[in-house]
Design an enzyme around this catalytic site. Structure first.
Site: not given
Ligand code: AMP
Ligand code: TRP
Length: 322
Positions: A107, A188, A191
């Site tokens: 990033k 992946k 969001k």
């Molecule tokens: P974040 O969206 O970065 O706040 O992530 C929150 C949680 O969701 C973390 O534990 C990430 O590892 C998990 N996570 C986010 N995107 C994915 C994805 N595409 N597949 C699996 N886990 C995800």
């Protein structure tokens, strides 16, 4: 059950990847804490009104999952000990180890206009975890390296200043630890992806979900088979369907093997709709009762403070600030 801590950023809307990789593995347990990590969301550019709303809807989602009843749900910025410990860990973490974080590399590395917070954010995450003496951190695959850094920080601190921190371990599910983008199954589901068709949101209605799955990028050929290397698109849909339906990947692949991608995707869409609908309805219901959200978040804040305050006190005594 092991005590757990985990967090989710209120940046944008929560995706099916967040649910499958993380949220569904968060167990209600009286010793566990689940946090809306709003201060992490400041590490990248934000709009105040949007952030305010996302903190609310993300908290409502965690509460709708029942995590405020059996465990504790709170908002990171409501417990100032996180920021205070983060400064201390900032002074113990090293440039070299933070430079090796792959998330920062993808990033921010090489850019001069990213925030300093984006670089040091794994140390804020380490503070989140270490304040609560937990054994486990249930996360998706992409956070494994950050939890390992947290372990290193805890071990380094303990060997220099005495046994203060519990050394936590990541808990990562075998299936669904990395849900892939529907537009590019080699990346992946995220969001922050600007393409709305790349991700399913937990707030999506049935039509949106069906459309996104029917237009998901699949692989050449027409046989439905699980093979993440050769057939990443189909394999991603099989994993999603398996986790949400409880049926094995093998059984699903067998059923759809010769039916073509169209019938397969219709089946997957049905499974996803059935899993997301009740969640969405619960969140919508809860958002209509702001007093109840506030009540549960205040309970969570008070419980978090009861752990975090004495822990920070112990840290300050150990390092010589007190
Ligand atoms: P974040 O969206 O970065 O706040 O992530 C929150 C949680 O969701 C973390 O534990 C990430 O590892 C998990 N996570 C986010 N995107 C994915 C994805 N595409 N597949 C699996 N886990 C995800
Ligand atoms: N950094 C995590 C992410 O982006 C979110 C997070 C912050 C977190 N603090 C945490 C996850 C503590 C687990 C434990 O996904």
């Amino acid at each position: 059950m092991a005590k757990a801590f985990s967090g989710i950023q209120p940046t944008g809307e929560i995706t099916l990847g967040n649910y499958i990789g993380a949220l569904r593995n968060w167990q209600p347990d009286p010793g566990s804490f689940y946090c809306v990590v709003d201060m992490h969301s400041l590490s990248q550019p934000w709009e105040p009104a949007e952030l305010r709303e996302n903190i609310r809807s993300t908290a409502a989602l965690l509460l709708a999952l029942g995590l405020g009843e059996g465990s504790h749900v709170f908002v990171q910025s409501h417990v100032p000990e996180h920021a205070e410990l983060a400064w201390i860990l900032n002074c113990l973490g090293r440039m070299g180890e933070l430079s090796r974080m792959t998330q920062f590399k993808s990033k921010g590395r090489g850019k001069v206009d990213v925030s300093v917070g984006l670089f040091t954010y794994p140390l804020l995450m380490a503070s989140d975890i270490l304040l609560y003496r937990v054994e486990e951190v249930p996360v998706g695959e992409d956070q494994k390296q950050h939890v390992e850094l947290t372990r290193d920080m805890a071990e380094r601190f303990n060997s220099r200043f005495g046994p203060v921190f519990t050394v936590p371990a990541p808990r990562i599910a075998k299936l669904g630890a990395r849900v892939m983008s529907l537009r590019n199954p080699l990346e992946k589901m995220s969001k922050s992806d600007p393409d709305p068709n790349s991700k399913i949101l937990l707030s999506d209605g049935e039509d949106a979900i069906s459309k996104k799955i029917m237009t998901a990028v699949t692989d050449s050929g027409r046989e439905v088979a699980y093979d993440p290397k050769e057939k990443p698109g189909v394999s991603n849909l099989l994993e999603i369907a398996s986790i949400l339906s409880g049926e094995s990947v093998a059984a699903l692949a067998e059923r759809y093997r010769d039916q073509g991608y169209g019938a397969f995707k219709r089946g997957v869409a049905e499974i996803v709709v059935a899993a997301v609908r009740p969640l969405r309805e619960k969140v919508e219901g809860l958002l209509e009762d702001p007093a109840e959200i506030d009540r549960q978040l205040e309970q969570g804040r008070a419980a978090a403070e009861r752990e975090a305050k004495p822990m920070l006190g112990q840290v300050k005594r150990a390092i010589g600030l007190v």
